[in-house]
Motif scaffolding. Structure first.
Motif, PDB file in Angstrom:
ATOM      1  N   LEU A 185       0.852  -1.090  -0.141  1.00 56.26           N
ATOM      2  CA  LEU A 185      -0.059  -0.108   0.006  1.00 56.26           C
ATOM      3  C   LEU A 185       0.747   1.149   0.057  1.00 56.26           C
ATOM      4  CD1 LEU A 185      -2.851  -1.067   2.393  1.00 56.26           C
ATOM      5  CD2 LEU A 185      -2.892  -0.982  -0.167  1.00 56.26           C
ATOM      6  N   ALA A 186       2.118   1.088   0.600  1.00 59.48           N
ATOM      7  CA  ALA A 186       2.855   2.276   0.613  1.00 59.48           C
ATOM      8  C   ALA A 186       3.415   2.735  -0.733  1.00 59.48           C
ATOM      9  CB  ALA A 186       4.066   2.105   1.524  1.00 59.48           C
ATOM     10  N   LEU A 187       3.887   1.702  -1.634  1.00 63.86           N
ATOM     11  CA  LEU A 187       4.342   1.795  -2.985  1.00 63.86           C
ATOM     12  C   LEU A 187       3.038   2.227  -3.780  1.00 63.86           C
ATOM     13  CD1 LEU A 187       6.838  -1.298  -3.185  1.00 63.86           C
ATOM     14  CD2 LEU A 187       7.300   1.375  -3.077  1.00 63.86           C
ATOM     15  N   ALA A 188       1.947   1.797  -3.445  1.00 70.31           N
ATOM     16  CA  ALA A 188       0.835   2.275  -4.257  1.00 70.31           C
ATOM     17  C   ALA A 188       0.380   3.568  -3.995  1.00 70.31           C
ATOM     18  CB  ALA A 188      -0.693   1.375  -3.863  1.00 70.31           C
ATOM     19  N   ALA A 189       0.566   3.923  -2.912  1.00 69.97           N
ATOM     20  CA  ALA A 189       0.185   5.230  -2.276  1.00 69.97           C
ATOM     21  C   ALA A 189       1.356   6.444  -3.001  1.00 69.97           C
ATOM     22  CB  ALA A 189       0.174   5.420  -0.752  1.00 69.97           C
ATOM     23  N   TRP A 190       2.546   5.723  -3.022  1.00 71.89           N
ATOM     24  CA  TRP A 190       3.616   6.682  -3.575  1.00 71.89           C
ATOM     25  C   TRP A 190       3.281   7.057  -4.979  1.00 71.89           C
ATOM     26  CZ3 TRP A 190       8.221   4.881  -6.379  1.00 71.89           C
ATOM     27  CH2 TRP A 190       9.193   5.839  -6.884  1.00 71.89           C
ATOM     28  N   ARG A 209       0.413  -1.354  -8.318  1.00 68.83           N
ATOM     29  CA  ARG A 209      -0.395  -0.260  -9.117  1.00 68.83           C
ATOM     30  C   ARG A 209      -0.919   0.823  -7.940  1.00 68.83           C
ATOM     31  NH1 ARG A 209       1.606   0.771 -13.319  1.00 68.83           N
ATOM     32  NH2 ARG A 209      -0.057   1.966 -13.927  1.00 68.83           N
ATOM     33  N   PRO A 210      -1.284   1.946  -8.497  1.00 66.45           N
ATOM     34  CA  PRO A 210      -1.771   3.067  -7.506  1.00 66.45           C
ATOM     35  C   PRO A 210      -3.325   2.781  -7.187  1.00 66.45           C
ATOM     36  CG  PRO A 210      -0.853   3.919  -9.736  1.00 66.45           C
ATOM     37  CD  PRO A 210      -0.804   2.463  -9.773  1.00 66.45           C
ATOM     38  N   ASP A 211      -4.052   1.874  -7.740  1.00 66.27           N
ATOM     39  CA  ASP A 211      -5.418   1.659  -7.274  1.00 66.27           C
ATOM     40  C   ASP A 211      -5.288   0.664  -6.267  1.00 66.27           C
ATOM     41  OD1 ASP A 211      -4.807  -0.557  -8.947  1.00 66.27           O
ATOM     42  OD2 ASP A 211      -6.445  -0.237 -10.266  1.00 66.27           O
TER      43      ASP A 211
END
Length: 319
Positions: free
Chosen positions: A25-30, A62-64
């Protein structure tokens, strides 16, 4: 999400944050662009800190937040979670990797890495393990205390809401747009899907990083995990801990905003009294309003905010 009677009787909170779920989730939020007032500085910091050997993960995440389930197992111990990734990979559906590859830039599979995972290539899986460990060491391990602080504060606040207002209010509070229709909870936004929980249980997990709508994922035992944004996102958690219980719950600045709003104030008055910017006030009031702690109304050109009964109760209980 369609709830039956058994589902409503079997809603619980996760015991603690889950390391690989938070990492993904951190990498998605980034990669997201929403909530810039809160996450912009953190995103710049991640851009400097993320090691090169962790960047292959960006081809999977992915961002979503719609990530392959095998890479974010709901396991609380890091080493056990990494073992679960490898074990889950032994039955890895090819469709998961096709979807991941199709969503990379240009639909590419850099170096054939994703296909190597599906074909059980030893080097491809070693690369995934190194990437997860490296990203965790850079992004999660140094912030674990703050991640747990955000998690515990949200669980404490939501448990109090559950006790005072019931399970429906606690679940609806996971997203500003969530609405109940009978025993069905609907949240707006793509992608559209329906889930019948089937009486197998629902575990709630607030995330210090996630900023989108709640994410629902199946667990190995047939139950579901609902991941939603914590009331206090990571960038607003006081790094050294907070002096008071309300500061620990909301973050020092947001707690101060709520305290001011025991009397009605405009956005400009809050900014002036606390010495913070107007966009910062708007971000704090938006979160407090979504949590049911304040109300906002327009009076001509002025926007007036005031604490609700729930907000006043929280101020009293937090000293």
């Amino acid at each position: 999400m369609h709830f039956g009677a058994e589902d409503l009787l079997d809603v619980r909170f996760a015991a603690e944050p889950l390391p690989l779920v938070e990492l993904c989730l951190a990498l998605a939020a980034w990669q997201r662009t929403d909530r810039p007032g809160v996450f912009a500085r953190w995103r710049r910091q991640v851009a400097r800190e993320l090691p090169s050997d962790a960047r292959p993960l960006l081809h999977l995440l992915r961002p979503d937040g719609d990530n392959p389930a095998f890479v974010e197992p709901p396991v609380p111990d890091l080493d056990a979670a990494l073992d679960a990734v490898r074990e889950g990979g032994r039955q890895l559906p090819y469709e998961d990797l096709v979807r991941a590859a199709s969503r990379t830039r240009g639909g590419a599979d850099p170096g054939g890495w994703l296909r190597g995972l599906w074909e059980q290539d030893r080097e491809a899986w070693a690369l995934l393990d190194r990437s997860l460990r490296s990203a965790h060491a850079a992004l999660i391990a140094p912030r674990w205390r703050e991640i747990r602080q955000s998690f515990r504060a949200d669980v404490a606040w939501r448990a109090r809401m559950l006790a005072g207002h019931g399970i429906k209010a606690a679940l609806a509070g996971t997203h500003p747009g969530a609405r109940w229709s009978g025993t069905t909870l609907a949240v707006p936004g793509p992608p559209d899907f329906e889930t019948r929980l089937g009486g197998r249980g629902l575990t709630l997990m607030p995330s210090a990083f996630w900023t989108g709508r709640p994410l629902l994922a199946p667990r190995p035992d047939g139950s579901h995990l609902l991941v939603y944004p914590a009331l206090t996102p990571l960038p607003l958690v006081a790094p050294a801990g907070a002096d008071g219980s309300l500061d620990a719950l909301l973050g020092r600045t947001r707690a101060a905003v709520l305290q001011l709003l025991t009397d009605r104030r405009t956005t400009s008055e809050v900014a002036r009294d606390l010495g913070i910017s107007l966009p910062s006030v708007s971000e704090h009031t938006r979160t407090l309003r979504a949590a049911g702690l304040i109300t906002t109304e327009r009076d001509g050109k002025a926007v007036l905010h005031a604490a609700t009964g729930l907000g006043m109760d929280l101020l009293r209980s937090g000293g």
